[in-house]
Design an enzyme around this catalytic site. Sequence first.
Site, short mmCIF file in Angstrom:
data_model
loop_
_atom_site.label_atom_id
_atom_site.label_comp_id
_atom_site.label_asym_id
_atom_site.label_seq_id
_atom_site.Cartn_x
_atom_site.Cartn_y
_atom_site.Cartn_z
N GLU A 93 -13.96 -7.99 -7.86
CA GLU A 93 -13.79 -8.95 -6.76
C GLU A 93 -14.75 -10.10 -7.04
O GLU A 93 -15.89 -9.88 -7.43
CB GLU A 93 -14.11 -8.25 -5.43
CG GLU A 93 -14.27 -9.17 -4.23
CD GLU A 93 -13.04 -10.02 -3.91
OE1 GLU A 93 -11.92 -9.51 -3.89
OE2 GLU A 93 -13.22 -11.24 -3.71
N ASN A 107 -14.09 -11.79 -12.81
CA ASN A 107 -12.73 -12.30 -12.69
C ASN A 107 -11.75 -11.17 -12.99
O ASN A 107 -11.76 -10.61 -14.09
CB ASN A 107 -12.56 -13.46 -13.66
CG ASN A 107 -11.21 -14.13 -13.48
OD1 ASN A 107 -10.20 -13.48 -13.17
ND2 ASN A 107 -11.19 -15.43 -13.67
N HIS A 159 0.82 -1.22 0.00
CA HIS A 159 0.00 0.00 0.00
C HIS A 159 0.85 1.26 0.00
O HIS A 159 0.39 2.31 -0.47
CB HIS A 159 -0.99 -0.05 1.17
CG HIS A 159 -2.01 -1.14 0.99
ND1 HIS A 159 -2.58 -1.82 2.02
CD2 HIS A 159 -2.55 -1.67 -0.15
CE1 HIS A 159 -3.42 -2.73 1.55
NE2 HIS A 159 -3.42 -2.65 0.23
N ASP A 167 -3.51 -8.22 -7.51
CA ASP A 167 -3.18 -8.66 -6.14
C ASP A 167 -3.94 -9.94 -5.80
O ASP A 167 -4.80 -9.95 -4.92
CB ASP A 167 -3.56 -7.49 -5.20
CG ASP A 167 -3.24 -7.78 -3.74
OD1 ASP A 167 -2.47 -8.71 -3.48
OD2 ASP A 167 -3.78 -7.06 -2.88
N SER A 175 -6.61 -1.73 -0.71
CA SER A 175 -6.15 -0.99 -1.89
C SER A 175 -7.25 -0.14 -2.54
O SER A 175 -6.99 1.01 -2.91
CB SER A 175 -5.53 -1.95 -2.91
OG SER A 175 -6.41 -3.02 -3.23
N1 SAM Z 1 -6.15 -5.82 -3.13
C1 SAM Z 1 -6.70 -5.95 -1.79
C2 SAM Z 1 -6.02 -4.96 -0.88
O1 SAM Z 1 -4.83 -4.66 -1.10
O2 SAM Z 1 -6.68 -4.48 0.03
C3 SAM Z 1 -6.56 -7.34 -1.25
C4 SAM Z 1 -6.93 -8.43 -2.16
S1 SAM Z 1 -6.78 -10.06 -1.54
C5 SAM Z 1 -5.05 -10.31 -1.45
C6 SAM Z 1 -7.25 -11.02 -2.93
C7 SAM Z 1 -8.72 -10.95 -3.26
O3 SAM Z 1 -8.93 -11.53 -4.55
C8 SAM Z 1 -9.62 -11.74 -2.33
O4 SAM Z 1 -10.59 -10.88 -1.80
C9 SAM Z 1 -10.27 -12.82 -3.22
O5 SAM Z 1 -11.62 -13.09 -2.89
C10 SAM Z 1 -10.19 -12.18 -4.58
N2 SAM Z 1 -10.16 -13.07 -5.75
C11 SAM Z 1 -9.64 -14.32 -5.87
N3 SAM Z 1 -9.65 -14.72 -7.15
C12 SAM Z 1 -10.17 -13.68 -7.87
C13 SAM Z 1 -10.39 -13.45 -9.26
N4 SAM Z 1 -10.08 -14.39 -10.17
N5 SAM Z 1 -10.90 -12.27 -9.64
C14 SAM Z 1 -11.21 -11.31 -8.73
N6 SAM Z 1 -11.01 -11.46 -7.41
C15 SAM Z 1 -10.49 -12.62 -6.98
#
Ligand code: SAM
Length: 279
Positions: free
Chosen positions: A117, A142, A19, A163, A99
């Site tokens: 998400e 996705n 971040h 991420d 984020s």
């Molecule tokens: N970017 C966020 C932050 O920095 O606050 C944290 C994200 S977390 C590491 C990963 C997220 O990706 C989870 O909430 C999960 O449910 C979601 N996720 C997993 N596979 C995904 C996909 N193919 N497309 C979108 N979201 C997905």
Amino acid sequence: MLSYRHSFHAGNHADVVKHIVLTLILTALKQKEKGFFYLDTHSGVGRYSLLSAEAEKTGEYIEGIARLWDRTDLPEEVALYINALKKINKGKLRFYAGSPLLAVQQLRPQDRALLTELHPNDFPLLRQEFAKVPNVVTKRENGFQQLKAALPPKEKRGLVLIDPPYELKDDYELVVQAIVEGYKRFATGVYAIWYPVVLRQHTKRIVKGLEATGIRKILQIELAVRPDSDQRGMTASGMIVINPPWQLEGQMKKILPYLTDVLVPEGTGSWKVDWITPE
Ligand code: SAM
């Protein structure tokens, strides 16, 4: 299938580094008046309570954001990020901004964000958090596919944050494939990929995959809390940034020694900032 919940990990040392890099890139993008596009492919929910059962269970934020919260000697680059978190906390540290919230706080009227998400429980929270915010669209899609679907942006400037949770080993290949798709459509964009180091050979797959694309200007930023290990658990994490703002390399070289000292008082930490491929 989607078992990862970021609420267990919000505000840990990996989030702190991710971040800070995110905040610095967005600050650099705002140096030009022209609007930019922000794509957050894996958004999470946007805002996390550090008093939740999930956060309490792991206590990861205690060795992350909590170690920086009361410091009075913050370098200005770190203060930018802490000040953004202060906006959602009245004095005491209770909430952590993910984020999308950190990014949306920085948007100007001419900027725009798309937040995706996939998790069936997390997406409604994300949608609710940003429902009334202008220029922000949330989608239950996705995230990887957005590098095809949402690029190039009409603004011709922007940042894509990728991420994933890496709970599926495929994610290590999918990030590289997504970059190839995105770069084909938007070669001047800034791309930031977060990665964990659990087993170093998995992380190397991303680095080798990116090297093989022929894409130039790829910077790797990493902070380790312990040396690499075969045991369970994340020992380090980092951000790989394609087309980083020119200031980022110097900023991170300046603040990573400080962050390593403060986040890893045990003395087992280390950091690096290296070009995977230079210009
Ligand atoms: N970017 C966020 C932050 O920095 O606050 C944290 C994200 S977390 C590491 C990963 C997220 O990706 C989870 O909430 C999960 O449910 C979601 N996720 C997993 N596979 C995904 C996909 N193919 N497309 C979108 N979201 C997905």
